[in-house]
Write an enzyme that holds these catalytic residues in place. Structure first.
Site, PDB file in Angstrom:
ATOM      1  N   HIS A  50       0.822  -1.213   0.000  1.00 15.46           N
ATOM      2  CA  HIS A  50       0.000   0.000   0.000  1.00 15.46           C
ATOM      3  C   HIS A  50       0.855   1.261   0.000  1.00 15.46           C
ATOM      4  CE1 HIS A  50      -3.985   1.845   0.582  1.00 15.46           C
ATOM      5  NE2 HIS A  50      -3.308   2.815   1.192  1.00 15.46           N
ATOM      6  N   ASP A  52       0.195   5.597  -1.147  1.00 15.52           N
ATOM      7  CA  ASP A  52      -0.763   6.604  -1.603  1.00 15.52           C
ATOM      8  C   ASP A  52      -0.109   7.753  -2.370  1.00 15.52           C
ATOM      9  OD1 ASP A  52      -3.644   6.168  -0.765  1.00 15.52           O
ATOM     10  OD2 ASP A  52      -2.646   5.740   1.131  1.00 15.52           O
ATOM     11  N   GLU A 149      -8.979   1.810  -3.260  1.00 19.86           N
ATOM     12  CA  GLU A 149      -9.096   1.850  -1.806  1.00 19.86           C
ATOM     13  C   GLU A 149     -10.469   2.393  -1.417  1.00 19.86           C
ATOM     14  OE1 GLU A 149      -6.598   3.176   2.168  1.00 19.86           O
ATOM     15  OE2 GLU A 149      -6.230   4.237   0.282  1.00 19.86           O
ATOM     16  N   HIS A 176     -13.525   2.244   2.840  1.00 19.32           N
ATOM     17  CA  HIS A 176     -12.506   3.065   3.478  1.00 19.32           C
ATOM     18  C   HIS A 176     -13.088   3.458   4.831  1.00 19.32           C
ATOM     19  CE1 HIS A 176      -9.633   6.425   4.160  1.00 19.32           C
ATOM     20  NE2 HIS A 176      -8.809   5.522   3.662  1.00 19.32           N
ATOM     21  N   HIS A 223      -9.532  -1.524   6.570  1.00 17.75           N
ATOM     22  CA  HIS A 223     -10.585  -0.504   6.743  1.00 17.75           C
ATOM     23  C   HIS A 223     -11.986  -1.103   6.925  1.00 17.75           C
ATOM     24  CE1 HIS A 223      -8.322   3.230   6.197  1.00 17.75           C
ATOM     25  NE2 HIS A 223      -7.679   2.645   5.197  1.00 17.75           N
ATOM     26  N   HIS A 244      -2.840  -3.120   4.546  1.00 16.83           N
ATOM     27  CA  HIS A 244      -2.082  -2.205   5.422  1.00 16.83           C
ATOM     28  C   HIS A 244      -2.757  -2.123   6.791  1.00 16.83           C
ATOM     29  CE1 HIS A 244      -5.096   0.185   3.350  1.00 16.83           C
ATOM     30  NE2 HIS A 244      -4.854   1.281   4.042  1.00 16.83           N
ATOM     31  N   ASP A 311       1.964   2.040   3.864  1.00 13.66           N
ATOM     32  CA  ASP A 311       0.996   3.143   3.991  1.00 13.66           C
ATOM     33  C   ASP A 311       1.665   4.509   3.878  1.00 13.66           C
ATOM     34  OD1 ASP A 311      -1.521   4.206   4.141  1.00 13.66           O
ATOM     35  OD2 ASP A 311      -1.779   3.923   6.287  1.00 13.66           O
TER      36      ASP A 311
END
Length: 413
Positions: A50, A52, A149, A176, A223, A244, A311
């Site tokens: 993961h 971003d 995600e 999420h 999540h 993650h 993450d």
């Protein structure tokens, strides 16, 4: 020279030589450790679950890749140079849009985030966009996998899910920090789609079994609520991942995974998150805190069920010594110090994820004779002001006529 002075001089000389030898030995041991880690990670380079970076490209640069150099980025923890230093060979790039876009333009925003990941992974020679296990094998480039995600990105549409797969998406997190009409989040921040005793609806099960499993798309439970995760594990034909998340027993944060859920993982994978709040339950953390999660999970369910999902760019603070993606060798060095074997670490670094991905593709091949599902979510379950439904009969014709008239007006103007 008096004998006592000669003896004192000899003793001083001995201790100086001893200290020098000790320093040299320590330096050599340190160099040897680093060499061992470098050799291990060169042979088994990391697959990270993961990152971003795409979100930061939108926030900081409005997705204008022409304005940045991905080989050397400032104000973030990720770039090509640091990927190489950290021995990252495959990165699962998250395609994330805010929960506030649910019931609005989440699908459009998701398409734009997929576009920026595809562009950066095709416009830079160091990257390669991949969509299968075979493509993910080490070819000297940094392989890019795409993961959505949050299930709100598909607007409860199986055709949208299938089209995202065609664009290269190979994993999707079901939620999420907001519920969807069919799955429940671990967060209660957004008061939407609340249900009692229905953490995974019948439509959610269709998405999992009939489509994600059929397509060969990895189900990601980070999540999601624990109840949703249990429901998924009892329905999915393919193994799943937490891309993650960390251990709830070490840090009792709702984003982490409790023991009873880990014990049901059954050939799946938990990819340990490095965010301070998830590893130490505080604003500060160090490498030892992270390693504690690895040790605990290994003891509970075995090293073969563990991966790494840093993450970076999604979370805001990371442990001292793990500030960016170049620092992964420091974590592996700590695990070696804790008597993890090279075989165990080779699995954690890449082979555990490849095994899960291979099993997901194997289930896909077994379901290859199944036709795409045409199930639609009941209108009342996903109703919102932006959802247009065309029906036969007078009401449907009126809606269609209104759309056509408005289109002509805008064209004339």
């Amino acid at each position: 020279m008096p004998s006592w002075k000669s003896g004192k001089h000899a003793s001083h000389s001995f201790w100086m030589q001893f200290i020098e030898a000790l320093v040299v030995f320590s330096l050599c041991a340190k160099i040897c450790e680093c060499s061992d880690v470098d050799e291990l990670m060169s042979t088994h380079p990391l697959i990270d679950g993961h990152n971003d970076l795409a979100l930061q490209l939108r926030i900081r640069h409005n997705n204008h890749l022409s304005q940045v150099d991905l080989r050397n980025l400032s104000k973030v923890s990720t770039d090509i140079s640091r990927f190489k230093a950290g021995h990252v060979q495959t990165q699962m790039f998250a395609v994330y849009v805010l929960c506030g876009a649910q019931q609005k333009d989440a699908v459009r925003l998701t398409l734009e985030q997929i576009d920026v990941v595809r562009r950066m992974c095709t416009e830079y020679k160091e990257f390669e966009l991949v969509t299968s296990v075979q493509d993910s094998k080490d070819k000297g480039k940094i392989a890019c996998l795409i993961s959505i995600e949050g299930g709100h990105s598909i607007d409860s549409s199986l055709p949208a899910l299938r089209m995202f797969y065609q664009l290269g998406v190979r994993s999707m997190g079901l939620t999420h920090s907001c519920n969807t009409p069919w799955a429940e989040s671990s967060s209660t921040f957004y008061p939407v789609y609340k249900r009692e005793n229905n953490s995974l609806t019948s439509f959610g099960k269709v998405i999992l079994i009939e489509e994600m499993n059929r397509l060969g798309m990895i189900v990601d439970l980070s999540h999601t609520s624990w109840n949703t995760s249990f429901a998924v594990l009892s329905h999915s034909k393919a193994p799943v991942i937490f891309s993650h998340s960390s251990s709830y027993s070490i840090c009792n944060h709702s984003r982490n995974v409790p023991d009873n859920l880990l014990l049901e993982l059954n050939q799946g994978l938990i990819m340990v998150n490095l965010h301070n709040t998830f590893v130490s339950c505080r604003d500060e953390a160090n490498i030892s805190h992270v390693a504690d999660h690895f040790d605990y999970i290994r003891k509970l369910i075995g090293a073969e069920s563990i991966g790494i999902g840093g993450d970076y760019e999604g979370a805001t603070s990371f442990p001292h010594g793990l500030e960016d993606v170049s620092k992964y060798p420091a974590l592996i060095q700590e695990l070696l110090r804790r008597n993890w074997t090279e075989n165990e670490l080779a699995g954690v670094l890449r082979h555990n994820f490849l095994r899960v991905f291979e099993q997901v593709e194997r289930v896909r091949d077994q379901l290859s004779s199944n036709l795409p599902s045409e199930v639609q979510i009941p209108f009342e379950e996903a109703h919102n002001p932006c959802r247009l439904v065309l029906r036969r009969g007078l009401p449907g014709l009126l809606i269609l006529a209104t759309v056509l008239v408005l289109s002509r007006i805008f064209l004339i103007e």
